[in-house]
Design an enzyme around this catalytic site. Sequence first.
Site, PDB file in Angstrom:
ATOM      1  N   HIS A   1      -8.043  -5.462  -0.217  1.00  0.00           N
ATOM      2  CA  HIS A   1      -6.723  -4.740   0.311  1.00  0.00           C
ATOM      3  C   HIS A   1      -6.899  -4.949   1.880  1.00  0.00           C
ATOM      4  CE1 HIS A   1      -4.105  -1.080  -0.153  1.00  0.00           C
ATOM      5  NE2 HIS A   1      -4.284  -1.325   1.254  1.00  0.00           N
TER       6      HIS A   1
ATOM      7  N   ASP B   1     -10.222  -3.675  -4.257  1.00  0.00           N
ATOM      8  CA  ASP B   1      -9.294  -2.653  -3.910  1.00  0.00           C
ATOM      9  C   ASP B   1      -9.352  -1.597  -4.730  1.00  0.00           C
ATOM     10  OD1 ASP B   1      -7.236  -1.317  -2.705  1.00  0.00           O
ATOM     11  OD2 ASP B   1      -5.529  -2.782  -3.208  1.00  0.00           O
TER      12      ASP B   1
ATOM     13  N   SER C   1       1.005  -1.194   0.042  1.00  0.00           N
ATOM     14  CA  SER C   1       0.191  -0.072  -0.012  1.00  0.00           C
ATOM     15  C   SER C   1       0.936   1.203  -0.218  1.00  0.00           C
ATOM     16  CB  SER C   1      -0.970  -0.121   1.199  1.00  0.00           C
ATOM     17  OG  SER C   1      -1.982   0.984   1.178  1.00  0.00           O
TER      18      SER C   1
END
Length: 347
Positions: free
Chosen positions: A278, A248, A156
């Site tokens: 995610h 996501d 991320s």
Amino acid sequence: MALDPYTEGVRRLMSAAYPDVGGAVTDAAEARRRHRRARFPSGPDLGDVRDIVIPGAPDIPARVYRPRTAGPNLPVVVYLHGGGFVLCDLDSHDGICRILSDGTPAIVVSVDYRRAPEHPYPAAVDDAYAALRWVYADGAAALGGDPDRIAVAGDSAGGNLATVCCLRSRDEDGPPVRFQLLVYPVTDCLADWPDDPRGQLMTSRHMRWYVDQYLTDRTHGEQAYASPLRAESLAGLPPAFVLTVEHDPLRPEGEAYAARLAAAGVAVRTHRVAGLFHGAFGLGAVLPAARRSEELACEALRTALTGPGSAGPGSAGPAPASTRSAAVTTSDMSIDPRVGRRSEVAR
């Protein structure tokens, strides 16, 4: 595909504990307090785990992981944790770092970079790059690692910082990074993030709030070190493995970044995990699909850092056979580097 009932149950439990940033929670300190209540899988036992301080201005806390099969001159992975540049720390990603150290095997240096909003962009970038420079110049040798076999990795926001380290190292003739592992990376801080009602944990509203904390001026989002997808050129970056998940808001930009890497001649593989959300990377102890993603990540690092192309110190060697082509390959898509278009591949 929609999440299966079991995975949806896990997502719901996580969502209940996840701070609704940008909604019910708008204060970063409160978001951190709530997020710290979460519990994560502990990861495998290792040979040694210890906290250190990387000297600098400022000093940077870090945690070093050594596998049980530790020997001389192990490869080194510099890991940058996710959390939207605001949340998470060494403890939240302890299990992930244990998995990568054990599965590669490698020394992992997890970096506790400064977080927004107290320390907005580019503080995290500066800390991440300072840690990489220290690992190459002093840390790898001091820790019993090989400075000629360094990878950067992150999930991320940490995936953003990992590839930005590669960009900055290229631009400043810095440390020679052998490989980059990017797990559902943030690559465009000004993206128009999509929402998927079928099973997201993180939403577009969350992302907008994170970016608002990170960037004091939204025009900074046009800079390559904030939004690597917007870099003028990605040529000369190290080989990459880009892992995305189906549910996501970051999936489109992660896959677009892989396509741009390929178009720039960078050896890159990408894999989209179907039926996963995610934040699931590191949850392999409870989610089989997450476990497979962890195995793929370790396999990519192991091939790049300990495979046939990694034998000689001081020489990057050829890319592994699986990544030698600049075309992006995956189990459910291919990307033609000449045009950057996705096309379905028969299984």
